[in-house]
Design an enzyme around this catalytic site. Structure first.
Site, PDB file in Angstrom:
ATOM      1  N   PRO A   2       0.835  -1.203   0.000  1.00 53.69           N
ATOM      2  CA  PRO A   2       0.000   0.000   0.000  1.00 53.69           C
ATOM      3  C   PRO A   2       0.870   1.253   0.000  1.00 53.69           C
ATOM      4  CG  PRO A   2      -0.800  -1.595   1.595  1.00 53.69           C
ATOM      5  CD  PRO A   2       0.525  -2.097   1.130  1.00 53.69           C
ATOM      6  N   GLU A   3       0.553   2.189  -0.898  1.00 52.15           N
ATOM      7  CA  GLU A   3       1.292   3.438  -0.977  1.00 52.15           C
ATOM      8  C   GLU A   3       0.509   4.529  -0.247  1.00 52.15           C
ATOM      9  OE1 GLU A   3       4.206   3.527  -2.024  1.00 52.15           O
ATOM     10  OE2 GLU A   3       4.487   1.913  -3.471  1.00 52.15           O
ATOM     11  N   HIS A  91      -5.571 -14.836   8.425  1.00 50.57           N
ATOM     12  CA  HIS A  91      -4.550 -13.821   8.684  1.00 50.57           C
ATOM     13  C   HIS A  91      -5.116 -12.568   9.350  1.00 50.57           C
ATOM     14  CE1 HIS A  91      -1.716 -16.283   6.483  1.00 50.57           C
ATOM     15  NE2 HIS A  91      -2.539 -16.315   5.458  1.00 50.57           N
ATOM     16  N   ARG A 110       1.521 -11.504   5.216  1.00 53.87           N
ATOM     17  CA  ARG A 110       2.977 -11.617   5.272  1.00 53.87           C
ATOM     18  C   ARG A 110       3.558 -11.139   6.612  1.00 53.87           C
ATOM     19  NH1 ARG A 110       5.456  -9.545  -0.379  1.00 53.87           N
ATOM     20  NH2 ARG A 110       7.273 -10.614   0.516  1.00 53.87           N
ATOM     21  N   LYS A 151      24.167  15.760  -4.698  1.00 52.18           N
ATOM     22  CA  LYS A 151      23.673  14.383  -4.725  1.00 52.18           C
ATOM     23  C   LYS A 151      23.999  13.744  -6.074  1.00 52.18           C
ATOM     24  CE  LYS A 151      21.289  14.100  -0.769  1.00 52.18           C
ATOM     25  NZ  LYS A 151      21.535  13.103   0.296  1.00 52.18           N
TER      26      LYS A 151
END
Length: 270
Positions: A2-3, A91, A110, A151
């Site tokens: 999930p973002e 789960h 998971r 960077k």
């Protein structure tokens, strides 16, 4: 995984069912998540009122008296609002029963998610060093330009660094870089202030659109899987390798960066 838009959609989905509600019972069926669930979690939570449900990066905060529960969905986790007698699944590791009779149920096949207690969540080690929210006033082009100087890392890696800005996951990094016309492998320190202005705007625009589309899945948080989908129908580059660019018609290319799929237009992105 999930973002940020999916986590924000989760927050909006569960908040109306939780805020102002007493927690009457806490059940921990499996506390072996990414970090062990505190043994005293039930004792801390039962009898308390959920004051608010907030988000910081991909973390959810259930604010109570004297602190908050920090929830992370991990790689495969979800939160569901259960309003009937649906039995727990294999789960379904944690659930909060509320005075209204609603159950907030956490599913994580998971077990990479977390449920932790923090007296002061913003100062918790998982939270304290995070960069600004991409939809806040603190995030802008000049900030990206300043932090990028010297960077040598690719700009895609730079904007996916949660110490720079939170919540720009792989899908949204691909999309934002395309909208800004920036090649994902260009060195972060070699990009001009003007282009960082465009990139900051593209990041905010992309995430805002995804959150808006996620709103159409709010019904899914009641008695279903609680997993809002990505806004796949609106993707400009991600998952479209080999297809024509929607701007110029050039075939989109795919490369691997940090073991992540990266799709870009070789003509539009420089």
């Amino acid at each position: 995984m999930p973002e940020l838009p999916e986590v924000e959609t989760t927050r909006r989905g569960i908040a109306p069912h939780c805020q102002g509600q007493h927690i009457t019972r806490v059940t921990v069926r499996n506390g072996r998540l990414r970090w062990p669930v505190p043994d005293d979690l039930a004792a801390r939570l039962e009898g308390q009122i959920i004051k608010s449900v907030d988000r910081r990066a991909k973390y959810l905060f259930l604010h109570l008296e004297g602190g908050a529960v920090i929830v992370h969905l991990g790689m495969s986790g979800s939160l569901r609002v259960i309003t009937d007698d649906t039995p727990p699944l294999t789960h379904d590791h944690i659930e909060l029963e509320l005075q209204s009779g609603v159950i907030l149920r956490f599913n994580d096949p998971r077990r990479f998610g977390c449920w932790l207690w923090a007296d002061s969540p913003e100062s918790h080690p998982l939270i304290a060093s995070l960069g600004p929210e991409p939809l806040s006033a603190d995030f802008n082009g000049p900030m990206l330009f300043r932090l990028s100087r010297s960077k040598q890392s690719p700009v895609k890696s730079f904007i996916m660094d949660n110490h720079i800005v939170v919540g720009v996951g792989n899908i949204y990094a691909n999309e934002a870089l395309f909208k800004a016309g920036i090649h994902p492998k260009r060195k972060a320190g070699r990009i001009s202030l003007d282009r960082y202005h465009r990139l900051a705007e593209a990041i905010a625009e992309t995430l805002s659109a995804a959150i808006l589309m996620g709103g159409t899945t709010l019904r899914d948080f009641v008695n279903s899987d609680g997993k809002p989908g990505y806004f796949a129908q609106s993707l400009l580059v991600y998952g479209r390798a080999g297809e024509p660019c929607k701007e110029c018609g050039t075939a989109l290319k795919e490369i691997r960066m940090n073991n992540r799929s990266t799709v870009y237009c070789p003509r539009c992105q420089r």
